[in-house]
Design a protein around this motif. Sequence first.
Motif, PDB file in Angstrom:
ATOM      1  N   LEU A  14       3.116   9.470  11.570  1.00 12.74           N
ATOM      2  CA  LEU A  14       4.118  10.232  11.016  1.00 12.74           C
ATOM      3  C   LEU A  14       5.578   9.980  11.585  1.00 12.74           C
ATOM      4  N   LEU A  17       7.170   6.742  10.200  1.00 10.49           N
ATOM      5  CA  LEU A  17       7.776   7.043   8.923  1.00 10.49           C
ATOM      6  C   LEU A  17       8.896   8.036   8.934  1.00 10.49           C
ATOM      7  N   MET A  18       9.246   8.812  10.129  1.00 13.42           N
ATOM      8  CA  MET A  18      10.292   9.422  10.070  1.00 13.42           C
ATOM      9  C   MET A  18      11.480   8.482  10.449  1.00 13.42           C
ATOM     10  N   ALA A  21      10.950   5.695   6.214  1.00 12.65           N
ATOM     11  CA  ALA A  21       9.814   5.966   5.450  1.00 12.65           C
ATOM     12  C   ALA A  21       9.509   5.016   4.300  1.00 12.65           C
ATOM     13  N   LEU A  43      -2.784   7.086   5.857  1.00 11.35           N
ATOM     14  CA  LEU A  43      -1.559   7.627   5.147  1.00 11.35           C
ATOM     15  C   LEU A  43      -2.099   8.222   3.777  1.00 11.35           C
ATOM     16  N   LYS A  49      -4.041  15.626   2.299  1.00 15.46           N
ATOM     17  CA  LYS A  49      -4.182  17.097   2.732  1.00 15.46           C
ATOM     18  C   LYS A  49      -2.749  17.724   2.742  1.00 15.46           C
ATOM     19  N   GLY A  50      -1.616  17.259   2.111  1.00 13.95           N
ATOM     20  CA  GLY A  50      -0.694  17.971   2.100  1.00 13.95           C
ATOM     21  C   GLY A  50       0.191  17.946   3.138  1.00 13.95           C
ATOM     22  N   VAL A  51      -0.098  17.379   4.391  1.00  7.75           N
ATOM     23  CA  VAL A  51       0.568  17.098   5.585  1.00  7.75           C
ATOM     24  C   VAL A  51       2.024  16.386   4.990  1.00  7.75           C
ATOM     25  N   ILE A  52       1.850  15.326   4.301  1.00  5.93           N
ATOM     26  CA  ILE A  52       3.037  14.815   3.758  1.00  5.93           C
ATOM     27  C   ILE A  52       3.262  14.948   2.177  1.00  5.93           C
ATOM     28  N   ARG A  53       4.613  15.775   2.095  1.00  4.22           N
ATOM     29  CA  ARG A  53       4.453  16.024   0.592  1.00  4.22           C
ATOM     30  C   ARG A  53       5.417  15.178  -0.189  1.00  4.22           C
ATOM     31  N   GLY A  54       5.607  14.051   0.089  1.00  6.40           N
ATOM     32  CA  GLY A  54       6.389  13.277  -0.658  1.00  6.40           C
ATOM     33  C   GLY A  54       7.314  12.248   0.394  1.00  6.40           C
ATOM     34  N   PHE A  55       8.053  11.449  -0.205  1.00  8.36           N
ATOM     35  CA  PHE A  55       9.074  10.563   0.562  1.00  8.36           C
ATOM     36  C   PHE A  55      10.370  10.801  -0.170  1.00  8.36           C
ATOM     37  N   ILE A  56      11.294  10.921   0.566  1.00 10.67           N
ATOM     38  CA  ILE A  56      12.742  10.991  -0.363  1.00 10.67           C
ATOM     39  C   ILE A  56      13.895  10.274   0.632  1.00 10.67           C
TER      40      ILE A  56
ATOM     41  N   ALA B  21      10.460   7.676  -2.672  1.00  4.71           N
ATOM     42  CA  ALA B  21      11.184   6.860  -1.686  1.00  4.71           C
ATOM     43  C   ALA B  21      10.619   5.587  -1.443  1.00  4.71           C
ATOM     44  N   PHE B  55      15.332   7.252   4.603  1.00  6.99           N
ATOM     45  CA  PHE B  55      14.691   7.657   4.072  1.00  6.99           C
ATOM     46  C   PHE B  55      13.358   8.148   4.700  1.00  6.99           C
ATOM     47  N   ILE B  56      12.961   9.598   4.430  1.00  9.04           N
ATOM     48  CA  ILE B  56      12.177  10.229   5.244  1.00  9.04           C
ATOM     49  C   ILE B  56      10.974  10.796   4.665  1.00  9.04           C
ATOM     50  N   PRO B  57       9.668  10.940   5.348  1.00  4.41           N
ATOM     51  CA  PRO B  57       8.772  11.683   4.522  1.00  4.41           C
ATOM     52  C   PRO B  57       9.114  13.458   4.678  1.00  4.41           C
ATOM     53  N   LEU B  58       8.689  13.847   3.611  1.00  2.40           N
ATOM     54  CA  LEU B  58       8.570  15.409   3.493  1.00  2.40           C
ATOM     55  C   LEU B  58       7.437  15.800   4.109  1.00  2.40           C
TER      56      LEU B  58
END
Lengths: 151, 151
Positions: A14, A17-18, A21, A43, A49-56, B21, B55-58
């Motif tokens: 994580l 990715l921060m 991403a 990943l 699990k919903g810990v990561i909801r997407g990448f933006i 992303a 780019f970041i993970p949500l």
Amino acid sequence: MSPKELDELDYKILSELMKDARKSVREIAKAVNSSPATVHSRLQKLIKKGVIRGFIPLVDSSKVGYPVTAIIMVSAKGEMLRKLEEELRSIKNVIAIYDITGDYDLMIIAKFRDMEGLDVFVKDLLAREEVVKTLTHIAFNVVKEDLRLPL
Amino acid sequence: MSPKELDELDYKILSELMKDARKSVREIAKAVNSSPATVHSRLQKLIKKGVIRGFIPLVDSSKVGYPVTAIIMVSAKGEMLRKLEEELRSIKNVIAIYDITGDYDLMIIAKFRDMEGLDVFVKDLLAREEVVKTLTHIAFNVVKEDLRLPL
DNA sequence: CATGAAACCCCTCGGCC
DNA sequence: GGCCGAGGGGTTTCATG
């Protein structure tokens, strides 16, 4: 709510990715001393699990036509709050909604192409039966806006 | 500040990235009817221009150890505001800072591991000479938190 | 649950239009 | 500015410990 509990490797992934991403699975694997296959499966699990909801992408909103940011406090009659929230959630100008303690029930952060867009939004809110009152603050400067957290 | 002006292709690429992303340059190219090479060079330009800041993970903050979200309004003596903002900006618990109109000068959104973290943060703020008063709202529910904008 | 290997897919750059 | 091709990497799956 059961198969949670992230381990150290999850947190390291994580963190990478921060930083970026779009970093490749291979690069992440190198940075966390693991293999691409392991990082890949972790990943997928984090996403499932919903810990990561997407990448933006972090986009400068004033550079893409949304120069107006507003913070709108809303006081509402309790019974209809859930429905109001559901409707607000689907409005794309709204980037954040919080249920809050204090004199108001809801805080909304939203972005608009111009002041008129904000005006229409607030007037629509006030026209709703469940909305008792609103208080709007204009953000004349966005000092920071970045959802990353230290892990 | 001169070579700005995004064209339709830029907006389409941004829209694809907002959906995901981590999408590959090739997939984006397919979706926007262009070539991978063109998408690649547009992407680099968008980053260089500062339209895309990263780019970041949500991430679901309550699932990674930050269950407490607070909104802190700050009233401050004007001369020191810039310095305060710069310091706040570098605090990683702070996810947003806005200069606002109204009874307070600054609105801060921050996340904490527990109430004690919030308590320490607010007390540190109040201990500063330039901070006149604060008003803290606890967000007991995060209904939405998503920086994506409709393009 | 993690891994290495292999098959497949993608990124990126220089050269060209 | 946009596009093509190629070489070097990257992703993902699967059989195995």
